[in-house]
Design an enzyme around this catalytic site. Structure first.
Site, PDB file in Angstrom:
ATOM      1  N   LYS A 165       0.816  -1.222   0.000  1.00  0.00           N
ATOM      2  CA  LYS A 165       0.000   0.000   0.000  1.00  0.00           C
ATOM      3  C   LYS A 165       0.847   1.269   0.000  1.00  0.00           C
ATOM      4  CE  LYS A 165      -4.095  -2.051   2.136  1.00  0.00           C
ATOM      5  NZ  LYS A 165      -3.603  -3.432   2.414  1.00  0.00           N
ATOM      6  N   ARG A 166       1.882   1.284  -0.815  1.00  0.00           N
ATOM      7  CA  ARG A 166       2.722   2.474  -0.920  1.00  0.00           C
ATOM      8  C   ARG A 166       2.074   3.496  -1.870  1.00  0.00           C
ATOM      9  NH1 ARG A 166       4.688  -0.090   2.906  1.00  0.00           N
ATOM     10  NH2 ARG A 166       6.903  -0.560   3.116  1.00  0.00           N
TER      11      ARG A 166
END
Length: 312
Positions: free
Chosen positions: A106-107
């Site tokens: 989830k960058r």
């Protein structure tokens, strides 16, 4: 391409199930923890070794019946370098077993920061002319809520190195609507993101007809998934929220296209800690995980067939 390989594995194993490798040390069987704590003490290294041993056993029992696994990096990062070592070795082991690996990271950032994330998780780094792969994953999850330019570096790696990504569109958590359901110019924010994903996905289409740029769409919002399926016909959905979060096989049917493809369904706790259910001992945690993964596979396939969406 990433998406062609994923679809190939789905068809081979007749399964749309993704096993989420989200290890919680308090839930790992005592027999696994005791061996590591006795050898390394109550240390971060002991935890890392326990996680890796646990994950390998789970992988050994499910690799032939599911197409992919999804380790969530936060469960490893909390234990520092020893946790990250377990993450890296888990990913490598899963790939050795022929599984597609989705790094749930989830960058999302911009410019050189986004490029650094992309190099780490999809590409590689160049150290004085020597190329090194940091994390051995095939795809990642990405947060787009800083804007479309957060995705550019990832798209470059996807197309150059046959990787993939799943962009957060409508997540499974209860609070997702606080921001994702806000209306802007007559559209929900998640609908705006869906249109962005559909558009950028066109540049990464595989031979299977789907894109290597997918979307995260929660199982807990079946009406939204129905409308999103129409907005993103060539986008593969990664669907969290099945099992422990309340999602059922009936809830996720609209995530699939008429060809029976278009979605992979993730379950984490419900599979990897299935040994806690009645009828199992902790020594049989791998066997319990396999049984639960098969049960989930069959439940989803049954609903697909009932709706005329068989893919095999």
């Amino acid at each position: 391409m990433f998406i062609d390989e994923l679809v190939k594995r789905i068809k081979e194993k007749k399964s749309n199930v993704v096993v989420g490798l989200d290890p919680r040390i308090e839930s790992i069987p005592k027999i696994v923890k005791d061996q590591c704590f006795e050898k390394y003490g109550n240390t971060l290294k002991a935890v890392g070794k326990a996680i890796l041993g646990f994950n390998k056993e789970i992988i050994d029992y499910v690799y032939d019946i599911v197409p992919a696994v999804k380790p969530q990096i936060a469960f490893y990062e909390q234990y520092g370098l020893e946790g990250l070592k377990a993450y890296i070795e888990t990913c490598k082991y899963a790939k050795e077993k022929g599984l597609v690996v989705i790094g749930d990271i989830k960058r999302g950032d911009i410019g050189s920061t986004s490029e650094a994330y992309s190099n780490a998780h999809l590409g590689n780094v160049n150290i004085e002319g020597v190329i090194h792969e940091t994390f051995a994953v095939d795809s990642i999850t990405v947060n787009p809520y800083m804007g479309g330019d957060t995705l550019e570096a990832f798209i470059k790696e996807i197309n150059e190195k046959d990787k993939g990504m799943f962009v957060l569109v409508k997540t499974s958590n209860k609070g997702s609507g606080q921001l994702q359901d806000l209306e802007v110019a007559g559209k929900k924010i998640y609908e705006v993101v869906a249109e962005l994903v559909d558009e950028i996905g066109k540049q990464s289409l595989g031979k299977c007809g789907y894109s290597s740029i997918g979307a995260v769409v929660g199982a807990t919002y079946k009406e939204q998934s129905k409308s999103l399926r129409k907005k993103m016909p060539k986008t593969y959905f990664l669907v969290p929220g099945y099992g422990a979060q309340g999602g059922t096989a009936e809830d996720i049917i609209h995530c699939f296209n008429e060809d029976g493809l278009g979605a992979v369904i993730n379950s984490s706790r419900g599979i990897i800690f299935a040994y806690k259910n009645a009828g199992y001992t902790e020594e049989k945690y791998g066997e319990a995980a396999r049984t639960e993964a098969l049960k989930m596979r069959d439940a989803i396939n049954k609903v697909l067939i009932a709706n005329g969406k068989c893919y095999y």
